[in-house]
Design a protein around this motif. Structure first.
Motif, PDB file in Angstrom:
ATOM      1  N   LYS A  88      -1.863   4.644  -2.999  1.00 39.81           N
ATOM      2  CA  LYS A  88      -2.038   3.191  -3.098  1.00 39.81           C
ATOM      3  C   LYS A  88      -2.871   2.637  -1.946  1.00 39.81           C
ATOM      4  CE  LYS A  88      -0.588   3.949  -6.255  1.00 39.81           C
ATOM      5  NZ  LYS A  88       0.070   4.935  -7.122  1.00 39.81           N
ATOM      6  N   THR A  89      -2.814   3.297  -0.793  1.00 41.22           N
ATOM      7  CA  THR A  89      -3.649   2.874   0.339  1.00 41.22           C
ATOM      8  C   THR A  89      -5.112   3.167   0.036  1.00 41.22           C
ATOM      9  OG1 THR A  89      -1.781   3.529   1.734  1.00 41.22           O
ATOM     10  CG2 THR A  89      -3.826   2.994   2.857  1.00 41.22           C
TER      11      THR A  89
ATOM     12  N   ALA B 214      -6.435   0.718  -2.399  1.00 46.39           N
ATOM     13  CA  ALA B 214      -6.734  -0.595  -1.802  1.00 46.39           C
ATOM     14  C   ALA B 214      -8.187  -0.621  -1.323  1.00 46.39           C
ATOM     15  CB  ALA B 214      -5.778  -0.877  -0.648  1.00 46.39           C
TER      16      ALA B 214
END
Ligand SMILES: Cc1cc2nc3c(=O)[nH]c(=O)nc-3n(C[C@H](O)[C@H](O)[C@H](O)COP(=O)(O)OP(=O)(O)OC[C@H]3O[C@@H](n4cnc5c(N)ncnc54)[C@H](O)[C@@H]3O)c2cc1C
Length: 459
Positions: free
Chosen positions: A48-49, A52
Motif C-alpha cells: 500500500k505504501t 501511494a
C-alpha cells in the motif's frame, strides 16, 4: 492466571494478545520475523505504501487535463520514479510500523520471544530448547507465496512480491503472472510507476472473485493506460535469460520481459508446527480448520488469520484472533460473520465491496434489488476527472434493508464505510437516502443510489 501463548505476531496474533492482556491473562507471543508479521513487513503495508507513490505519479501524469503544465519528455508528461528512494521509504515505513506495534504490545504487558515455535503437546510450545506451558494456544502463523516448480523465484528476475522492495531500478517490462487481487494491484501499481506491464490471466477477466462490473471497469482502465492483458492463458514456465525473462504460456506463446512477478496464491505456514501430531485438523491445502469462534479440533488450541484460509485479510485475521481470546477467556462472544467484511482492491481507481453480491441476486440465493450508478454523472467526479467507476447498492426486495455494495472510484476504501455501516446495522435504503451527503462529493452517489432503490409506500 490463564497462560496464553500465541505463535505468530501478525494481526491475527498481536490483536489477540492485546485482548488477552486486557482480560487479565499472562500472554506470550513467539514470532520469528517481527511483530506486525508479514502483513506489516512484507505484504499489506509495503504494497500500500508503494501504491501511494504510484497513485501520485498517475495524478501528476494526468495533471495536464486539469490545466497544470507538466514538463514533457518524448511527448509524455515527465514523471520519473527513483525506485531506490521509493523502496527505501517502503521498508523504513514498514519497519517503523512493526516497531510501533511491538512497543505497544510490550507496553501492555505482553512478553515477546523472538524465535521459531512448534507445539510438542496441546499445552506445551517449544522455542529451541525452551518449553513454555500454556493453558491456551493461538496459532497465527500466516502464509507465504506459492511457487511453481517451473517458475522458481530467484529474487533477481523472477520475483515474488516479497522481493520487489530489493529492486534498485524500475522493471522496464514487467510480466505479472496471476490476475487475482495481488496481481492486479501490483500490475496497476508498476504501470503507474512507469513500467510497461503485461498481465497474464488464466481467466476470461481479471480478478474473477470480484464483482464482474467492477473487474470490467478496471480491466478497461488497465488496457486504456497501455497494459497488455493476456486472458485465458497460464504461465507454463518462466526462465531467467540473464538479461531478462522468458515466459512460456499454456497456449504455446512466449512473452519476453525484464522481470516476472509471480502472484499465484498463498501456502499456509502450518508445516513443521507439530499441529497434526496433537490432533489439529488441516484441510487438503494445509490450512487449519477452525469454527466461527476460532477453535481447532484440539481443545485449548485456537487458530486465526491466513493460516486458516478463512478470508485472507488483515481485518479478518485480527477479528479471528480477538474472538479466540474472548472465547477462551470466558467472555461473551459473537461468532465470526463474514457477510459484513469490507475489503478493497487498491488499484487506481480502488474497488471496495461489502456484503452480498450481485452474483448472489442473480443465482437466486437472495431476493434483492440492485442499482448501479456510474460515477461519471457525479459532479465531484467530473471536477476531479475521475470518470471511471460506479456505486452499486443491493437491498432486500421487500424490506429495502441494505445487504451489500460495491464502489469503484478514488478512495473507494474510505467511501465503502457508509455502506458497511448500513449492512452491519441493517439500515434500509430509506435510512441511507435520508442521510445528508456533502455537495459536491463522491459519497453523494451512495445516497443517490439509495434514493433510486426507494419504493413508493403501498396506498
Ligand atoms: C501483497 C499483499 C497485500 C495485501 N494487502 C492487504 C490489504 O490491503 N488489506 C488487508 O486487509 N489484507 C491485505 N493482505 C492480507 C494480509 O497481509 C494478511 O491477511 C495478514 O497478513 C494475515 O495476518 P496473520 O496474522 O494471519 O499472518 P502474518 O501477517 O503473515 O503474520 C504471521 C507471523 O507468524 C510468524 N510465524 C510463522 N510461523 C512461525 C513459527 N513457527 N514460529 C514463530 N513465528 C512464526 C511469521 O514470521 C509472521 O510474523 C495482503 C496480502 C498480500 C500478500
Amino acid at each position: 492466571m490463564t497462560k496464553v501463548v500465541i505463535i505468530g505476531g501478525g494481526p491475527g496474533g498481536y490483536e489477540a494478545a492485546l485482548v488477552a492482556v486486557q482480560l487479565g491473562a499472562d500472554v506470550t507471543i513467539v514470532d520469528r520475523d517481527g511483530i506486525g508479521g508479514a502483513c506489516v513487513l512484507t505484504d499489506c503495508v509495503p504494497s500500500k505504501t508503494l501504491i501511494a507513490t504510484s497513485v501520485r505519479s498517475t495524478y501528476v501524469r494526468e495533471a495536464a487535463r486539469l490545466g497544470i503544465d507538466v514538463a514533457e519528455s518524448d511527448g509524455r508528461p515527465g514523471v520519473s520514479v527513483d525506485l531506490t528512494t521509493v523502496n527505501a521509504r517502503v521498508k523504513r515505513l514498514a519497519q517503523a510500523q512493526s516497531d510501533d506495534t511491538a512497543a505497544r504490545v510490550v507496553k501492555e504487558g505482553v512478553e515477546v520471544i523472538p524465535g521459531e515455535a512448534r507445539l510438542v503437546d496441546p499445552r506445551i510450545v517449544a522455542v529451541g530448547d525452551r518449553r513454555i506451558h500454556a493453558d491456551v494456544v493461538l496459532v497465527a502463523t500466516g502464509a507465504h507465496p506459492r511457487e511453481l516448480p517451473s517458475a522458481r523465484p530467484d529474487g533477481e528476475r523472477i520475483l515474488t512480491w516479497r522481493h520487489l522492495y530489493d529492486l534498485d531500478r524500475l522493471p522496464e517490462k514487467l510480466i505479472v503472472v496471476g490476475s487475482g487481487v495481488t496481481g492486479a494491484e501490483f500490475a496497476n501499481a508498476y504501470q503507474g510507476l512507469g513500467s510497461e506491464v503485461t498481465l497474464v490471466s488464466s481467466r476470461e477477466r481479471v480478478m474473477p472473485t470480484q464483482d464482474a462490473d467492477a473487474a470490467e471497469v478496471l480491466e478497461g482502465v488497465f488496457r486504456r493506460l497501455g497494459m497488455t492483458v493476456l486472458s485465458k492463458t497460464r504461465a507454463e514456465s518462466v526462465t531467467n535469460t540473464g538479461d531478462g525473462v522468458l515466459v512460456t504460456l499454456s497456449d504455446g506463446r512466449t512473452v519476453e520481459g525484464s522481470h516476472c512477478l509471480m502472484t499465484v496464491g498463498m501456502i499456509p505456514n502450518t508445516a513443521d508446527l507439530g499441529l497434526e501430531e496433537i490432533g489439529v485438523r488441516l484441510d487438503d491445502g494445509g490450512f487449519v480448520q477452525v469454527d466461527r469462534v476460532s477453535r481447532t479440533s484440539t481443545s485449548g488450541v485456537y487458530a486465526a488469520g491466513d493460516c486458516t484460509g478463512v478470508n485472507m485479510l488483515a481485518s479478518v485475521a485480527a477479528m479471528q484472533g480477538r474472538i479466540a481470546m474472548w472465547h477462551a477467556l470466558g467472555e461473551a462472544v459473537s461468532p465470526l460473520k463474514l457477510s459484513t467484511v469490507a475489503s478493497t482492491v487498491f488499484t487506481h481507481p480502488e474497488l471496495a465491496s461489502v456484503g452480498a453480491t450481485e452474483g448472489d441476486v442473480r443465482s437466486g440465493r437472495i431476493d434483492a434489488r440492485v442499482v448501479n450508478l456510474p460515477l461519471d454523472t457525479n459532479p465531484r467526479a467530473k471536477m476531479t476527472n475521475s470518470k471511471d467507476g460506479f456505486v452499486k447498492l443491493i437491498c432486500r426486495q421487500h424490506t429495502g434493508i441494505v445487504m451489500g455494495g460495491v464502489i469503484v472510484g478514488p478512495r473507494a476504501s474510505e467511501l465503502i464505510l457508509a455502506v458497511s455501516v448500513a449492512v452491519q446495522q441493517r439500515l434500509t435504503v430509506d435510512d441511507l437516502a435520508h442521510t445528508f451527503a456533502v455537495y459536491p462529493s463522491l459519497s453523494g452517489s451512495v445516497t443517490e443510489a439509495a434514493r433510486s432503490l426507494m419504493q413508493a409506500s403501498p396506498e
